[in-house]
Design an enzyme around this catalytic site. Structure first.
Site, PDB file in Angstrom:
ATOM      1  N   GLY A   1     -11.584  87.360  85.283  1.00 14.91           N
ATOM      2  CA  GLY A   1     -10.931  87.873  86.489  1.00 14.91           C
ATOM      3  C   GLY A   1     -10.651  89.351  86.356  1.00 14.91           C
TER       4      GLY A   1
ATOM      5  N   ARG B   1     -17.694  85.588  85.468  1.00 14.25           N
ATOM      6  CA  ARG B   1     -17.615  84.546  84.466  1.00 14.25           C
ATOM      7  C   ARG B   1     -19.083  84.253  84.094  1.00 14.25           C
ATOM      8  NH1 ARG B   1     -12.361  84.024  84.754  1.00 14.25           N
ATOM      9  NH2 ARG B   1     -11.402  84.052  86.805  1.00 14.25           N
TER      10      ARG B   1
ATOM     11  N   ASP C   1      -8.173  85.844  77.283  1.00 11.98           N
ATOM     12  CA  ASP C   1      -8.492  85.132  76.045  1.00 11.98           C
ATOM     13  C   ASP C   1      -9.769  84.299  76.170  1.00 11.98           C
ATOM     14  OD1 ASP C   1      -6.961  83.383  77.730  1.00 11.98           O
ATOM     15  OD2 ASP C   1      -6.807  82.015  76.030  1.00 11.98           O
TER      16      ASP C   1
ATOM     17  N   THR D   1      -5.925  91.253  82.130  1.00 16.46           N
ATOM     18  CA  THR D   1      -5.794  90.098  83.020  1.00 16.46           C
ATOM     19  C   THR D   1      -4.437  90.179  83.691  1.00 16.46           C
ATOM     20  OG1 THR D   1      -5.387  87.717  83.112  1.00 16.46           O
ATOM     21  CG2 THR D   1      -5.082  88.749  80.982  1.00 16.46           C
TER      22      THR D   1
ATOM     23  N   ASP E   1      -2.589  87.803  84.467  1.00 17.73           N
ATOM     24  CA  ASP E   1      -1.737  86.654  84.133  1.00 17.73           C
ATOM     25  C   ASP E   1      -0.774  86.899  82.979  1.00 17.73           C
ATOM     26  OD1 ASP E   1      -2.757  85.094  86.150  1.00 17.73           O
ATOM     27  OD2 ASP E   1      -4.328  84.217  84.906  1.00 17.73           O
TER      28      ASP E   1
ATOM     29  N   ASP F   1      -1.080  86.197  79.996  1.00 15.60           N
ATOM     30  CA  ASP F   1      -1.013  85.055  79.089  1.00 15.60           C
ATOM     31  C   ASP F   1      -1.884  85.262  77.842  1.00 15.60           C
ATOM     32  OD1 ASP F   1      -3.386  84.992  80.440  1.00 15.60           O
ATOM     33  OD2 ASP F   1      -3.336  82.851  80.893  1.00 15.60           O
TER      34      ASP F   1
ATOM     35  N   ARG G   1      -2.116  80.349  86.449  1.00 12.15           N
ATOM     36  CA  ARG G   1      -2.580  78.982  86.288  1.00 12.15           C
ATOM     37  C   ARG G   1      -1.767  78.240  85.222  1.00 12.15           C
ATOM     38  NH1 ARG G   1      -7.158  76.960  88.686  1.00 12.15           N
ATOM     39  NH2 ARG G   1      -7.280  78.988  89.669  1.00 12.15           N
TER      40      ARG G   1
END
Lengths: 331, 331, 331, 331
Positions: B14, B75, B106, B129, B131, B133, B175
Site C-alpha cells: 500500500g 502487491r 512488513d 505504511t 498502518d 504496524d 486491518r
C-alpha cells in the site's frame, strides 16, 4: 418600507457550509436597522417547541469560518401534520415576530409556504444546501465548499490510484442532481462521470461505462482511472456498480462512498460571500416588503424569486461541461 | 565501508504519503557518495519484469510534497512463487545492483527476505505504511499524514453531526491494529473508539458500545456523538454495526467508511522529515555494511532493527490514551 | 494522593494550536475526579484582575479542533513588578484554588515560579508554544502545527518560484531557535536553511549563503531556489538579506515574511494528542503531589521536569538533519 | 471552420493556480480535433528563444491539481523592443504554428497584440491572473484560489488576534484593484477593508481608519480587530500604516504581508473548472475563426471579448459588498 421590529431566523434541512455566514449577515444587517433577531433552534422544531434565543452581535463573532450551523438544523416531520404549520404560525405571532427568514433547500421552503397560510408576517427564503438543486439562484450556499471537499477526496484517491494504476469509483452526494458530481469530476480530472442527468444506468447497459475504460486502456496503457458517480445512479449503489465492473473487465474496481463528509468543513470564500450577501439582501428585501420570495443571485445580480417556484423545474447542469467531458473522454 | 556503486530502490505494498520523500533522500544521499540509483517500478513487479530507470536529481525535484510514489507500487503475488525470489535476485545481479532498498510494510519485508536467500548484495528496509504496524520504529512513513487525513474527515463529520445532533460511526483503516483509530479518535474528540486491541466486538455484546452512549445522553442531553471504528471491528462491517445500534437505541446512527482517501494526500511535515531521515540513513547504513536490517527511528534516534523481526510482535497502541479515553468517556 | 477540590488553569504568552486540547483535557480529567476547574482569562492578567469563570464540560465541547485559546492569552508586565506575584497568589487563595496549571512557554513558567513564592498550593506547567524551545519535553504543544503551517506556505511559494525559476527567502518564526526553520525547511525541500544554531550571519560573510546558490545553478541550471530563514538571522531582517543577495548575484531574490500566520490554524493531530496527554497528565500528577514541575513527554514517555530548569539550556535541533542538509545541499 | 493543424500555447506574467487546467484543456480539446499542440516555455521568452516542446496527453496527466504552470512563466522585456514581436512572429511561422493561445493577464495580451502585427495566424487570449483585473470575463483563472489562500491566512491570524485581542493588518495582493482584498476581507469577517477603489489614504486622513476602530472598541470592548489592506494603499506600505495606527491609538497594531503565497497552491474547484472551460473554448473558437479575442465567461456564458479592450476600463468590485461592509462596519 415595511415596519419590522423583530425578525426570526432558522436553518432547516441538511446543513451546508456558509449557513453561519448567512446567520451572521442577517444579524449584522438587522442590527444596522435596529431590528431585533430571534434565532430558532433545530429548524422548524424550534418553532414548534419554542426553542429560541435572541441573537446578539457577540453570538455571531467568529462564526463565519465555521461549518455546520450555530442554530442547529433538523428535518421536521411534525410540520407536515395539519396542525404543524398552525402551531408554527402561532409561535411567531406570540413572539411578535414580524418576519421570518428560512435558510434551507426547497423542502424547507415548502414548509415555509404552509406556515405562510396561517401567518400574518412576511417570509423570505435563503437557499442553503450543498446540492445546488434550487431554482432562482445560480448557486446555493454550501455548494462551492462541497465541490472542494469532494475534490480534495478525489485528489487523494488519485494519489493512490496513480501509485497502483487502479480503477476507483468515487460516489458523491446529489440525490436528484449531478451538480456536485459534474463539477468535482471535471475539477478532479475524472476520466468518467456518471450522474442522473445522463439517464438511468442499468446492469444491462454497463457497456456505456465499459467502453471508455477499455478505450483509455488501449490509448494510455495501464493507468489510474477515476469514475465519479452521483449517488443513486445504479441499482444497489456504487459498490454494486464497482463489483459489476470488476467482473466485466477483470480488473479490480474499488468504490469509495464519500458520504456526510461533504456537508461539513469550513466554508470556502465563495460560500461565505454568498451567505453574507444573501443574508443581508434578505433583510433588506423584507424591509422593502418582500414576501414569499427567495433571495438569490443570478448572473451576479441579487434578485428575488417566488418561493413557490424554487423546486418546480430541474435546474440544468452545465451543458458545455457535459458535452466537453464526453468529447475528450472518448478522444 | 562497503563498496556500493549501484543501488536499487522500490516501493511496495500500500502506498503511503512520504514515500516520495524517502525516494528523494535515497537519491540525494547516494549522489553525495557518487552512487548511482536505479528505481524499480511497481514494487517487486519491476524487479521481475525488469521495469526500471536510472534516477537523476531532476527526477526527485519537487516530489517531496506529492502523495503516492513516483516509482508506483503494487502487491506482487508472483514473488510468492518458488521461482519469484530467484528471478528477482537474478535481475539484481544482472544489473550490477550492489544493494537494494525496499520501502514498504512488513509484508514487503518478507518478500525481501526471500530474495535475500538468492541475492549476493545487501538489502535494507524502510518502513512505509500508513498502518504503523511495523516493529522497530516508533512511527512508519505515512502514519502521521493518515491521522491528519482521518482527522480532517472527523472534523467535517463533527460539523454536520453537531448541526443535527446525530450519532455517526466513522470507519478508519487499520486491518490489524488500532493506531489510526486511536490517534485520530483522540485528536477528533471522538466520544468513543472501537479498535481490535480492545477485543472482538460481537452482536451479543453491543452493550459495551451502548452504555457510554446512553450515559452521555443522560449527561449532555441530545448532542453529536462520534464513534471512531477501526476496520474489521464488527462482523458485517461498520454499516452493520450502525444498523444494529440504530435498532438498539432508536436513534439513527450513520456509518461513514473513509476508505482509500486515507492513503493519499500531500504528506505532512512529520512524514516528509521521517521519510527523508530514513531514506538517508538507509543509504549510509548500507555503506556501513548493514544487511537484512530495517532503518527505523526509536525515541528520536535512528537505529537498525532486524528485518525478520519487524512483523513478529504486535506493536502496542498508546496505553495512556487507551486508559484515559475510557476514563473520561465514562465520566 | 493530594486533596484537590478546585483547580485553576490559564494560558499565557504566545498562543499555540493545541492549547484548547490541553484545556479540554484538564477539564475532562478533573471532572472524572470530581475536581472543579476555574479558567483565568488573558493569562496572568486574569489572575491579577480576577477575570475568571468556572469551566463546565459544555465549555470544552467542540474546541479540540480550534486554534488559539478559549481562555485568551496575554503577556503580563504587571506580574514582573514586586507586587504582581503576591497579588496573583492572593487571588488563588481567595478563590480556594488548590493547584494551578499554567499552559505556556518558559517565560510563563518563570512567572509561575514567582507566584509560587507566595502561594500555598501546587503549580504545574504544560509546555505550549510553537517555538519548541522548552527543555524537558521532546515537543511543545503547537510546534507540529507551526511546522505544517510554514510548510504549506513553502509549498505555495515553491509553485510560484518554480513557475518563475526564482530565488525566494522565506522567514519563519523562532526568535532564539531554529526548530521551525529546520523542520519546515527539510520538509519543504528547501535548498538552504539559515538559523541561529549555525552561528550569526553578517554582511561580510554572505559567501556562506552565496556559494551553495552558485553551485546549484551550475548543477541544475536556472531553477527555483528556496532559502528558509529563521527570524533574527541577519542584521536588518530577511528583506535586507534578500536585497544583499540580489545585489551580490544579480538575480532577483524575494523575501516572504510569514509572521503571525504560524501561530494560528486548527491544530494537527500531533498537537491535539500531545495537548490532551499533557493536560490529563498534569491533573493526575497534581493529584500525586507534583509541584513546580512541568508535564512533558520524552521518548514517548510522559514525565515531569523541574519548572526551574525548562529554560536553562538551549535545546538542540536535530544534528542528523543539520549534517544531512549540508551534505546534500553541497552535493 | 478555420484549418488549424498546429497550435501554440504559452503562459505569461504572474503565474496563477488553474493555468495548468487551462493547458490541459487546450491539449485534450485540440487532440480531439487532431490538432498538434506546441508548448512554449517561460512565456514569450520561449517564443523568442525557441524553447518549446510538443505536448502529448501524458504531459497533462495529473497536472490539473498542481499550482504554478508546467510551461513556466516569465515577464519578457525583450518583447517590448521593436525587434521582439517580429522575432516572435518569425518563430511561429517557422514552426508552422497556425494559431497561438496566450494564457495571462492584460499585460500579456498587449504583447500578443504586438506580435499579431507581424503574424499571419490567429491569436486568442485566456485570462489567467489572480488579480481579476481583466475586462471581458467575470472571473480570471486563479482569482478564486487566491481568495481562499488569503482567507486561510486571515482565519489563522484571527485565531491569534482573538487569543490576544489584538489589531492586525493583513496586506493582500492587488496592485491596482481591490478584488482579492474585498472578497477575502468579507469572507474573513474583517472588521475593516482598505483598497484602492476607496480612494488614496494619506497620513493626514488616518481618521477614516481610526474612527471605526474606536467605535468597535466602544461597542464590543477589547476584541480582535482585523483590517485587510490591498497592497499600495498607504505611502510606505502596510507596515508604515500599522506603525501610524499604533501611535495614534496607543494599541499595538501588527502588519502581516501575505506576499507571494497568494500565487501558489493547488487550485480550488472553481479555478480548475474555469481553466478547463476557457482552455477548451479557446480552441473551439479558434476553429470558428476567432482572432484577437479573449475567451471569457460572463454571466455563466462563455463569450469572446476583443483582446485590445481587456485592459481598457477598471473592472468594478462588487458595489453591494462595498456598501454593506461600510454599513455594518459602522453599525
Amino acid at each position: 418600507m415595511a415596519t419590522i421590529k423583530r425578525l426570526g431566523v432558522l436553518t432547516s434541512g441538511g446543513d451546508a457550509p456558509g449557513m453561519n455566514a448567512a446567520i451572521r449577515a442577517v444579524l449584522l444587517t438587522a442590527a444596522s436597522y435596529n431590528i431585533e433577531v430571534v434565532g430558532f433552534k433545530h429548524g422548524y422544531i424550534g418553532l414548534l417547541e419554542q426553542e429560541y434565543k435572541t441573537l446578539m452581535p457577540q453570538h455571531v463573532q467568529n462564526i463565519i469560518q465555521r461549518g455546520g450551523t450555530i442554530l442547529k438544523s433538523a428535518r421536521c416531520p411534525a410540520l407536515q401534520t395539519p396542525e404543524g404549520p398552525k402551531l408554527a404560525a402561532a409561535t411567531l405571532h406570540q413572539l411578535n415576530i414580524d418576519a421570518l427568514i428560512v435558510i434551507g433547500g426547497d423542502g424547507s421552503f415548502r414548509g415555509a409556504l404552509e406556515i405562510a397560510k396561517h401567518y400574518q408576517g412576511q417570509i423570505i427564503g435563503v437557499p442553503g444546501t450543498i446540492d445546488n438543486d434550487v431554482d432562482g439562484t445560480d448557486n446555493t450556499i454550501g455548494y462551492a465548499t462541497a465541490i472542494d471537499t469532494a475534490l480534495d477526496a478525489i485528489d487523494k484517491i488519485r494519489d493512490t490510484a496513480d501509485a497502483f494504476e487502479r480503477i476507483f469509483l468515487v460516489e458523491l452526494m446529489g440525490r436528484h442532481s449531478g451538480f456536485i458530481a459534474l463539477s468535482a469530476g471535471i475539477a478532479g480530472g475524472a476520466e468518467q462521470i456518471i450522474c442522473p442527468e445522463f439517464g438511468p444506468l442499468s446492469a444491462e447497459d454497463l457497456r456505456r461505462v465499459l467502453t471508455p475504460i477499455q478505450h483509455a486502456q488501449l490509448l494510455m496503457g495501464k493507468a489510474s482511472y477515476i469514475i465519479v458517480v452521483a449517488e443513486n445512479s445504479y441499482p444497489g449503489g456504487t459498490t454494486a456498480l464497482a463489483d459489476a465492473l470488476t467482473k466485466a473487465i477483470g480488473i479490480e474496481c474499488r468504490a469509495c462512498i464519500l458520504g456526510h463528509i461533504q456537508r461539513g468543513g469550513s466554508p470556502v470564500g465563495a460560500d461565505r460571500i454568498l451567505g453574507s450577501k444573501l443574508g443581508a439582501y434578505a433583510v433588506e428585501q423584507l424591509l422593502q416588503g418582500a414576501h414569499l420570495q427567495m433571495a438569490g443571485e443570478v448572473n451576479g445580480e441579487l434578485s428575488l424569486y417566488p418561493l413557490a417556484l424554487t423546486g418546480e423545474r430541474t435546474k440544468a447542469i452545465d451543458p458545455f461541461l457535459v458535452r466537453w467531458q464526453q468529447q475528450v473522454g472518448s478522444a
